[in-house]
Design a protein around this motif. Sequence first.
Motif, short mmCIF file in Angstrom:
data_model
loop_
_atom_site.label_atom_id
_atom_site.label_comp_id
_atom_site.label_asym_id
_atom_site.label_seq_id
_atom_site.Cartn_x
_atom_site.Cartn_y
_atom_site.Cartn_z
N MET A 105 0.84 -1.18 0.00
CA MET A 105 0.00 0.00 0.00
C MET A 105 0.89 1.25 0.00
O MET A 105 1.80 1.38 0.79
CB MET A 105 -0.89 -0.02 1.25
CG MET A 105 -1.80 1.17 1.33
SD MET A 105 -2.92 1.00 2.73
CE MET A 105 -2.28 2.28 3.76
N ILE A 106 0.60 2.18 -0.88
CA ILE A 106 1.40 3.38 -1.00
C ILE A 106 0.97 4.43 0.02
O ILE A 106 1.74 4.89 0.83
CB ILE A 106 1.34 3.96 -2.43
CG1 ILE A 106 1.97 3.00 -3.42
CG2 ILE A 106 2.01 5.31 -2.50
CD1 ILE A 106 3.44 2.77 -3.24
N GLY A 107 -0.28 4.84 -0.01
CA GLY A 107 -0.78 5.83 0.94
C GLY A 107 -0.09 7.18 0.78
O GLY A 107 0.27 7.59 -0.32
N GLU A 108 0.11 7.84 1.88
CA GLU A 108 0.72 9.16 1.92
C GLU A 108 2.19 9.09 1.54
O GLU A 108 2.93 8.25 2.03
CB GLU A 108 0.59 9.69 3.35
CG GLU A 108 1.33 10.95 3.63
CD GLU A 108 1.24 11.33 5.10
OE1 GLU A 108 2.27 11.71 5.66
OE2 GLU A 108 0.15 11.23 5.67
N LEU A 109 2.62 9.99 0.65
CA LEU A 109 4.01 10.02 0.23
C LEU A 109 4.72 11.20 0.87
O LEU A 109 4.19 12.31 0.95
CB LEU A 109 4.12 10.10 -1.29
CG LEU A 109 3.60 8.88 -2.03
CD1 LEU A 109 3.77 9.05 -3.54
CD2 LEU A 109 4.28 7.60 -1.56
N THR A 162 11.69 9.67 -1.89
CA THR A 162 10.26 9.68 -1.60
C THR A 162 9.91 8.34 -0.98
O THR A 162 10.29 7.28 -1.50
CB THR A 162 9.42 9.91 -2.87
OG1 THR A 162 9.91 11.07 -3.53
CG2 THR A 162 7.96 10.09 -2.53
N ALA A 163 9.19 8.39 0.14
CA ALA A 163 8.83 7.17 0.86
C ALA A 163 7.35 7.16 1.16
O ALA A 163 6.70 8.20 1.27
CB ALA A 163 9.63 7.09 2.16
N PRO A 183 3.13 7.38 -7.79
CA PRO A 183 1.80 6.80 -7.91
C PRO A 183 0.73 7.52 -7.08
O PRO A 183 -0.45 7.21 -7.21
CB PRO A 183 2.00 5.37 -7.40
CG PRO A 183 3.13 5.49 -6.43
CD PRO A 183 4.03 6.55 -6.99
N ALA A 184 1.14 8.45 -6.24
CA ALA A 184 0.21 9.20 -5.39
C ALA A 184 0.85 10.57 -5.13
O ALA A 184 2.05 10.76 -5.35
CB ALA A 184 -0.03 8.47 -4.07
#
Length: 191
Positions: free
Chosen positions: A1-5, A20-21, A84-85
Amino acid sequence: MIGELRLGIADHLGWAVAVTASADHGVVDRRRIALIEPGMPAAPIHHEGRDLDDAATVALIAQAQASIVRATSAAFDEIAAALPAPVESIALRSWPLDFPQDIAVQRRSPWEARADPIMYRKLLSELADERGWEVHLYDAKDVEDRAARMLGGRAHEILRGPRATLGPPWAKDHRVALAATIVGGRSADAQ
């Protein structure tokens, strides 16, 4: 899951490492970015402005700042387009909030050696703020240790593991930038 970057920046004069994490500290992107256009003075106060009078130095700084805005904006655009976000926050090295604003003062010791890096960081902060990114400041001297304490037993895997999984380059600047996203993200989570 990517969520907040979360974007972490380990800056140098004219360039930076950007990591970027995701919210769970997975590295989503890492790259070296230009903070100023080629051919422009990277250190207009400390180096290039040394032999100029105050008025000429101010003009040189204005040119450098305009170049920093263009180059950094382009780098931020490239990063945002590759993700992606959306980026939610950025972590930048801190600076003294009482740092003198007067160029004549900045040109004198002990200020002149720190004036150029602080100029970059302030501009990066302003550009991030314009994008709606929450800005977090970190101390490069202890950010890795602070992140390691927050991560506990997972610290080595998260901070040093990307070298094995992503391959080189993964050096100190990358770890600092990633650690800054962790420390900054935890600060945001606590609010």
